[in-house]
Design a protein around this motif. Sequence first.
Motif, PDB file in Angstrom:
ATOM      1  N   ARG A 127      -2.130  -3.729  -6.808  1.00  0.00           N
ATOM      2  CA  ARG A 127      -1.690  -3.782  -5.385  1.00  0.00           C
ATOM      3  C   ARG A 127      -1.675  -5.090  -4.772  1.00  0.00           C
ATOM      4  O   ARG A 127      -1.128  -5.761  -4.134  1.00  0.00           O
ATOM      5  CB  ARG A 127      -2.260  -2.824  -4.406  1.00  0.00           C
ATOM      6  CG  ARG A 127      -1.928  -1.458  -4.719  1.00  0.00           C
ATOM      7  CD  ARG A 127      -2.154  -0.636  -3.426  1.00  0.00           C
ATOM      8  NE  ARG A 127      -2.060   1.043  -3.797  1.00  0.00           N
ATOM      9  CZ  ARG A 127      -1.070   1.664  -3.996  1.00  0.00           C
ATOM     10  NH1 ARG A 127       0.180   1.053  -3.511  1.00  0.00           N
ATOM     11  NH2 ARG A 127      -1.086   2.925  -4.378  1.00  0.00           N
ATOM     12  N   ASN A 128      -3.038  -5.870  -5.046  1.00  0.00           N
ATOM     13  CA  ASN A 128      -3.424  -7.077  -4.705  1.00  0.00           C
ATOM     14  C   ASN A 128      -2.505  -8.243  -5.206  1.00  0.00           C
ATOM     15  O   ASN A 128      -2.314  -9.242  -4.509  1.00  0.00           O
ATOM     16  CB  ASN A 128      -4.949  -7.379  -4.872  1.00  0.00           C
ATOM     17  CG  ASN A 128      -5.734  -6.655  -3.872  1.00  0.00           C
ATOM     18  OD1 ASN A 128      -5.546  -6.134  -2.850  1.00  0.00           O
ATOM     19  ND2 ASN A 128      -7.205  -6.489  -4.445  1.00  0.00           N
ATOM     20  N   ASN A 142      -6.053  -1.253  -7.143  1.00  0.00           N
ATOM     21  CA  ASN A 142      -6.363  -2.113  -6.433  1.00  0.00           C
ATOM     22  C   ASN A 142      -6.129  -3.464  -6.805  1.00  0.00           C
ATOM     23  O   ASN A 142      -5.537  -4.343  -6.060  1.00  0.00           O
ATOM     24  CB  ASN A 142      -7.887  -2.133  -5.687  1.00  0.00           C
ATOM     25  CG  ASN A 142      -8.007  -0.644  -4.880  1.00  0.00           C
ATOM     26  OD1 ASN A 142      -7.051  -0.072  -4.286  1.00  0.00           O
ATOM     27  ND2 ASN A 142      -9.275  -0.229  -4.970  1.00  0.00           N
ATOM     28  N   GLU A 152       1.430   5.009  -6.467  1.00  0.00           N
ATOM     29  CA  GLU A 152       0.309   4.706  -7.595  1.00  0.00           C
ATOM     30  C   GLU A 152       0.859   4.857  -9.027  1.00  0.00           C
ATOM     31  O   GLU A 152       0.669   4.106  -9.908  1.00  0.00           O
ATOM     32  CB  GLU A 152      -0.946   5.545  -7.171  1.00  0.00           C
ATOM     33  CG  GLU A 152      -2.120   5.289  -8.422  1.00  0.00           C
ATOM     34  CD  GLU A 152      -3.187   5.751  -7.845  1.00  0.00           C
ATOM     35  OE1 GLU A 152      -4.135   6.303  -8.840  1.00  0.00           O
ATOM     36  OE2 GLU A 152      -3.428   6.116  -6.665  1.00  0.00           O
ATOM     37  N   SER A 159       0.813  -1.143  -0.134  1.00  0.00           N
ATOM     38  CA  SER A 159       0.040  -0.153  -0.156  1.00  0.00           C
ATOM     39  C   SER A 159       1.008   1.267   0.026  1.00  0.00           C
ATOM     40  O   SER A 159       0.484   2.384  -0.441  1.00  0.00           O
ATOM     41  CB  SER A 159      -1.111  -0.071   1.137  1.00  0.00           C
ATOM     42  OG  SER A 159      -0.216   0.262   2.578  1.00  0.00           O
TER      43      SER A 159
END
Length: 264
Positions: free
Chosen positions: A235-236, A232, A219, A215
């Motif tokens: 990141r996952n 997202n 970005e 996190s």
Amino acid sequence: MKQNFNLRTVNVTRYILPLREGGSLPALADADDGFKYVLKFRGAGQREKALISEFLGGEIARLLGLKVPELVFANLDPAFGRSEGDEEIQDLLKGSQGLNIALHFLSGAINYDPLAMSIDPLLASKIVWLDMLITNVDRTFRNTNMLMWNRELWLIDHGAAFLFHHSWTNWEKNAKSAFPIIKNHVLMPQATQLDEVNEEFKTLLNPEIFQELVSALPEEWLLAGGDSDDINEIRNVYSDFLSLRLSYSDQFTKEAQDARTALI
């Protein structure tokens, strides 16, 4: 306990010289906090993915108690480097405007020489285990990516780790797969305590830590690769890769043990 992975941000004030032993042309630079840094550019080589690997590999190493120079986000102003005479370097600087990554410069450090310097077996085992976790291909006799500074071993340059993110769709397969290149690891002959290290390190890492770590990634770096426009999801994938890879630590530890046995 919640970890803090928010790096300091510095502004680069002076390009001092290129460090040409690195294939991606890192450079020694001054920043506005008064310190010197080894600057890794987003416009070089593997671009932002190398910076992502540098951040994740370095901060995981630090979590495991290994010594890594402080990592910082390094901002490069659009006007920076216009007076640079070398066209290759000027192009690199132009292509690296915005947020880069840098390591605190360890003045007086010398490259680790495996023929002249001995390493404690426990420390060697910890480093081999780390490199198995993050699939780091670049800690070999030819390029050790380790420094001796103040009589201690410091790890640098994790930009070649996380092989999966160069073929994004195969991340699950890569997390579970063997890593045969580990046989070339410079510290493999000394890594006699891999089982003990595996048991210790499995307790220090977990999916929650990986989520917090990922996190903290900028970005703009994550979106630059074009693998997805869903931040997202990106990141996952990174946190899930690390969690799945960790769940296979018994297997990759055995793989390293077998590789070491084959060397003896």
